[in-house]
Design an enzyme around this catalytic site. Structure first.
Site, PDB file in Angstrom:
ATOM      1  N   ASP A   1      82.627  -4.393  12.914  1.00  0.00           N
ATOM      2  CA  ASP A   1      83.984  -4.413  12.331  1.00  0.00           C
ATOM      3  C   ASP A   1      83.991  -4.365  10.818  1.00  0.00           C
ATOM      4  O   ASP A   1      85.054  -4.217  10.214  1.00  0.00           O
ATOM      5  CB  ASP A   1      84.715  -5.676  12.813  1.00  0.00           C
ATOM      6  CG  ASP A   1      84.975  -5.604  14.306  1.00  0.00           C
ATOM      7  OD1 ASP A   1      84.611  -6.532  15.029  1.00  0.00           O
ATOM      8  OD2 ASP A   1      85.520  -4.562  14.747  1.00  0.00           O
TER       9      ASP A   1
ATOM     10  N   HIS B   1      77.695 -12.583  14.368  1.00  0.00           N
ATOM     11  CA  HIS B   1      77.810 -12.104  15.752  1.00  0.00           C
ATOM     12  C   HIS B   1      77.113 -13.098  16.674  1.00  0.00           C
ATOM     13  O   HIS B   1      76.101 -13.676  16.316  1.00  0.00           O
ATOM     14  CB  HIS B   1      77.131 -10.725  15.884  1.00  0.00           C
ATOM     15  CG  HIS B   1      77.570  -9.970  17.087  1.00  0.00           C
ATOM     16  ND1 HIS B   1      77.023 -10.194  18.316  1.00  0.00           N
ATOM     17  CD2 HIS B   1      78.518  -9.030  17.255  1.00  0.00           C
ATOM     18  CE1 HIS B   1      77.605  -9.393  19.191  1.00  0.00           C
ATOM     19  NE2 HIS B   1      78.516  -8.669  18.586  1.00  0.00           N
TER      20      HIS B   1
HETATM   21  C1  SDX Z   1      83.104  -8.261  17.927  1.00  0.00           C
HETATM   22  O1  SDX Z   1      80.438 -10.241  21.529  1.00  0.00           O
HETATM   23  C2  SDX Z   1      80.501  -9.013  21.175  1.00  0.00           C
HETATM   24  O2  SDX Z   1      79.687  -8.199  21.540  1.00  0.00           O
HETATM   25  C3  SDX Z   1      81.705  -8.647  20.326  1.00  0.00           C
HETATM   26  C4  SDX Z   1      81.708  -7.244  19.737  1.00  0.00           C
HETATM   27  C5  SDX Z   1      81.878  -6.187  20.799  1.00  0.00           C
HETATM   28  O3  SDX Z   1      81.507  -5.041  20.535  1.00  0.00           O
HETATM   29  O4  SDX Z   1      82.485  -6.493  21.868  1.00  0.00           O
HETATM   30  O5  SDX Z   1      80.528  -7.014  19.028  1.00  0.00           O
HETATM   31  C6  SDX Z   1      82.887  -7.061  18.773  1.00  0.00           C
HETATM   32  O6  SDX Z   1      83.888  -9.080  18.290  1.00  0.00           O
HETATM   33  C7  SDX Z   1      82.301  -8.435  16.668  1.00  0.00           C
HETATM   34  C8  SDX Z   1      82.561  -9.807  15.967  1.00  0.00           C
HETATM   35  C9  SDX Z   1      83.822  -9.663  15.147  1.00  0.00           C
HETATM   36  N1  SDX Z   1      84.255 -10.975  14.605  1.00  0.00           N
HETATM   37  C10 SDX Z   1      84.180 -11.231  13.300  1.00  0.00           C
HETATM   38  O7  SDX Z   1      83.662 -10.492  12.469  1.00  0.00           O
HETATM   39  C11 SDX Z   1      84.847 -12.538  12.900  1.00  0.00           C
HETATM   40  C12 SDX Z   1      83.936 -13.291  11.931  1.00  0.00           C
HETATM   41  N2  SDX Z   1      82.730 -13.723  12.647  1.00  0.00           N
HETATM   42  C13 SDX Z   1      82.760 -15.059  13.223  1.00  0.00           C
HETATM   43  O8  SDX Z   1      83.989 -15.556  13.617  1.00  0.00           O
HETATM   44  C14 SDX Z   1      81.564 -15.330  14.138  1.00  0.00           C
HETATM   45  O9  SDX Z   1      80.444 -14.854  13.502  1.00  0.00           O
HETATM   46  C15 SDX Z   1      81.592 -14.791  15.567  1.00  0.00           C
HETATM   47  C16 SDX Z   1      82.820 -15.212  16.269  1.00  0.00           C
HETATM   48  C17 SDX Z   1      81.491 -13.319  15.555  1.00  0.00           C
HETATM   49  C18 SDX Z   1      80.389 -15.384  16.283  1.00  0.00           C
HETATM   50  O10 SDX Z   1      80.572 -16.721  16.336  1.00  0.00           O
HETATM   51  P1  SDX Z   1      79.504 -17.727  17.062  1.00  0.00           P
HETATM   52  O11 SDX Z   1      78.395 -16.961  17.680  1.00  0.00           O
HETATM   53  O12 SDX Z   1      80.272 -18.680  17.916  1.00  0.00           O
HETATM   54  O13 SDX Z   1      78.851 -18.441  15.849  1.00  0.00           O
HETATM   55  P2  SDX Z   1      79.485 -19.651  15.079  1.00  0.00           P
HETATM   56  O14 SDX Z   1      80.959 -19.423  14.873  1.00  0.00           O
HETATM   57  O15 SDX Z   1      79.045 -20.898  15.742  1.00  0.00           O
HETATM   58  O16 SDX Z   1      78.782 -19.467  13.649  1.00  0.00           O
HETATM   59  C19 SDX Z   1      77.508 -20.044  13.397  1.00  0.00           C
HETATM   60  C20 SDX Z   1      77.606 -20.553  11.942  1.00  0.00           C
HETATM   61  C21 SDX Z   1      78.758 -21.534  11.734  1.00  0.00           C
HETATM   62  O17 SDX Z   1      78.399 -22.347  10.661  1.00  0.00           O
HETATM   63  P3  SDX Z   1      77.678 -23.818  10.972  1.00  0.00           P
HETATM   64  O18 SDX Z   1      78.619 -24.561  11.932  1.00  0.00           O
HETATM   65  O19 SDX Z   1      76.349 -23.472  11.606  1.00  0.00           O
HETATM   66  O20 SDX Z   1      77.571 -24.481   9.637  1.00  0.00           O
HETATM   67  O21 SDX Z   1      77.875 -19.444  11.057  1.00  0.00           O
HETATM   68  C22 SDX Z   1      79.135 -19.632  10.438  1.00  0.00           C
HETATM   69  C23 SDX Z   1      79.892 -20.636  11.278  1.00  0.00           C
HETATM   70  O22 SDX Z   1      80.839 -21.341  10.482  1.00  0.00           O
HETATM   71  N3  SDX Z   1      79.785 -18.321  10.434  1.00  0.00           N
HETATM   72  C24 SDX Z   1      80.424 -17.787   9.394  1.00  0.00           C
HETATM   73  C25 SDX Z   1      80.828 -16.516   9.833  1.00  0.00           C
HETATM   74  N4  SDX Z   1      80.441 -16.321  11.101  1.00  0.00           N
HETATM   75  C26 SDX Z   1      79.802 -17.450  11.469  1.00  0.00           C
HETATM   76  N5  SDX Z   1      80.682 -18.240   8.153  1.00  0.00           N
HETATM   77  C27 SDX Z   1      81.369 -17.403   7.333  1.00  0.00           C
HETATM   78  N6  SDX Z   1      81.797 -16.165   7.678  1.00  0.00           N
HETATM   79  C28 SDX Z   1      81.529 -15.689   8.919  1.00  0.00           C
HETATM   80  N7  SDX Z   1      81.952 -14.466   9.255  1.00  0.00           N
END
Ligand code: SDX
Length: 434
Positions: A368, A310
């Protein structure tokens, strides 16, 4: 707001000072509105990791502590002590309703649940197998074609009636999207029913027999709606605020929020998370968890542990805990307490929370991760999960949109950019181009 201090920036031989403001709780903000005028430079913050787009009194999140407050009330207390319409009243008005206010609010919402018969004919233009979120974006946007009497966003009465219409009609439209997809007749709302029982009957009732309500399932869905009602300046709420900042009508703004929520990185994650669990189950279930986790850690795999991570929560999403409890209640009620997908989800969570890749990146289950399992147990098909999310989030979008409209500091949102394209050059006539 009176500044609590100032921040100084030195750049290109110039020094500029900026006021610092503090909120009730949470991080201070540095007001950089005069940065470009004072230094000729923009801030640069793709994805807005360090940017506050507005001041708000509605929802507060402490990502490090895993705290979520709606108008100051902890989500755990609201989910336990209130129903969804009570939380809608709170988000819209800033205070919990007393008995009379609640009764009046419920009465008014209930009497706006029907949609115009011409709106029902809109569905005929979609393929039966359209993704229901595509139908939602179209039909909710089309509401602005039916309510010419309440499109003046500067008129508080127009904003109020639009809020009632949207909160009341979203369940009807979501159920219609499901019925259209199933090839079953639309079921009209019944004013004698509460918000969630009305929705469940419109979803799963058929004209051929009476619909049998289940109070445990209705209460579970009501709690799921509370958990999804608002969440500060997330992507879809920011979309609604940006659309609203141009003066667009509330129906068009909410349709833009639905479009943004559809994305798998946002509200579409619940659909993707359940599909992920189903796929792992098909490939061998618990025996395949280690292999999947390995893929999720490999950047080149294109695989993510959906429902994990998140932007704000760097601790357990408090909604995920409540969602897990609700999942257990529903699975027990429907006699599926041994659902293999729940066992799989809990095994994935356990392994991830002990794995340095996830721990070092502070990736925890979000709202989720379990929501797909409980919605499937409620009989809601996977493709409808994000529709349910949009039905719940509509009240949060409206509350935030209302706050933006009445905020004297707000103006049309118009970010700038760092331009990295071609410098100015002349057109070569076609005859001379190579
Ligand atoms: C919602 O914003 C809100 O409040 C949203 C929400 C709401 O109520 O409105 O809470 C609802 O959207 C919840 C989130 C649902 N999405 C997912 O579950 C999809 C999977 N999660 C990711 O796509 C990600 O964690 C996000 C999009 C939720 C957050 O992304 P960020 O903050 O941009 O973080 P990032 O993508 O830069 O991740 C940081 C690191 C990265 O690795 P490095 O580049 O540091 O090596 O963590 C890794 C990412 O690759 N990473 C994951 C991961 N989520 C982040 N690796 C594997 N699996 C994951 N799920």
């Amino acid at each position: 707001m009176d500044p609590k201090g100032k921040a100084t920036l030195s750049y290109a031989g110039k020094t500029a000072e900026f006021p610092v403001y503090g909120g009730t709780i949470g991080p201070d903000v540095i007001d950089i509105r005069k940065l470009y005028g004072g230094t000729g430079a923009f801030t640069y913050d793709p994805g807005f990791l360090s940017t506050a787009s507005c001041s708000s009194k509605i929802t507060y999140i402490d990502g490090d502590e895993g705290v979520l407050l709606y108008r100051g009330y902890p989500i755990e207390q609201l989910a336990t002590n209130c129903d969804f319409l009570e939380v809608c009243y709170l988000l819209l008005n800033g205070e919990l309703p007393n008995k009379d206010q609640k009764d009046k609010f419920d009465y008014t919402v209930t009497r706006h649940t029907m949609v115009h018969e011409q709106l029902a004919r809109l569905f005929q233009g979609f393929r039966r197998d359209s993704h229901p979120m595509a139908v939602m974006v179209g039909v909710v946007g089309a509401l602005s074609a039916f309510y010419h009497d309440s499109l003046d966003i500067t008129n508080p009465e127009h904003r109020e009636i639009s809020a009632y219409r949207l909160i009341a009609k979203l369940p009807t439209i979501v159920a219609m999207a499901y019925k259209y997809n199933m090839g079953q007749p639309f079921i009209y709302p019944k004013n004698a029913l509460g918000y969630t029982p009305n929705f469940m009957r419109m979803m799963f009732g058929v004209p051929a027999e009476d619909y049998k309500q289940n109070d445990v399932l209705n209460r579970a869905l009501d709690r799921i709606l509370i958990l999804h009602a608002d969440h500060e300046q997330n992507a879809s709420t920011s979309t609604v605020r940006l659309a609203g900042s141009s003066g667009a009508n509330p129906f068009a703004c909410i349709a833009s929020g639905i479009a943004c929520l559809w994305g798998p990185a946002h509200g579409g994650a619940n659909e993707a998370a359940l599909q992920m669990l189903i796929d792992i189950e098909k490939e061998g279930g618990l025996a395949k968890v280690g292999e999947f986790i390995k893929k999720a850690k490999d950047k080149n795999s294109g695989v993510k542990l959906m429902g994990f991570g998140h932007r704000v929560y760097k601790n357990y999403d408090p909604r995920a805990k409540l969602m897990q409890e609700t999942t257990r209640e529903v699975l027990a009620e429907v006699g599926a307490e041994n659902d293999p997908l729940l066992k799989l989800a809990m095994a994935l969570e356990k392994i991830a929370l002990e794995d340095d890749y996830f721990v070092s990146r502070k990736l925890y289950p979000n709202v989720d991760f379990y929501s797909g399992i409980v919605q499937r147990a409620l009989g809601i098909p996977t493709s409808m999960f994000t529709c349910i999310f949009s039905m719940a989030r509509t009240v949060g979008w409206i509350a935030q949109w209302n706050e933006m409209i009445s905020d004297p500091e707000q103006k049309i949102g118009r970010p700038r950019q760092l331009y990295t394209g071609a410098a100015k050059r002349d057109v070569t006539p076609m005859a001379k181009r190579k």
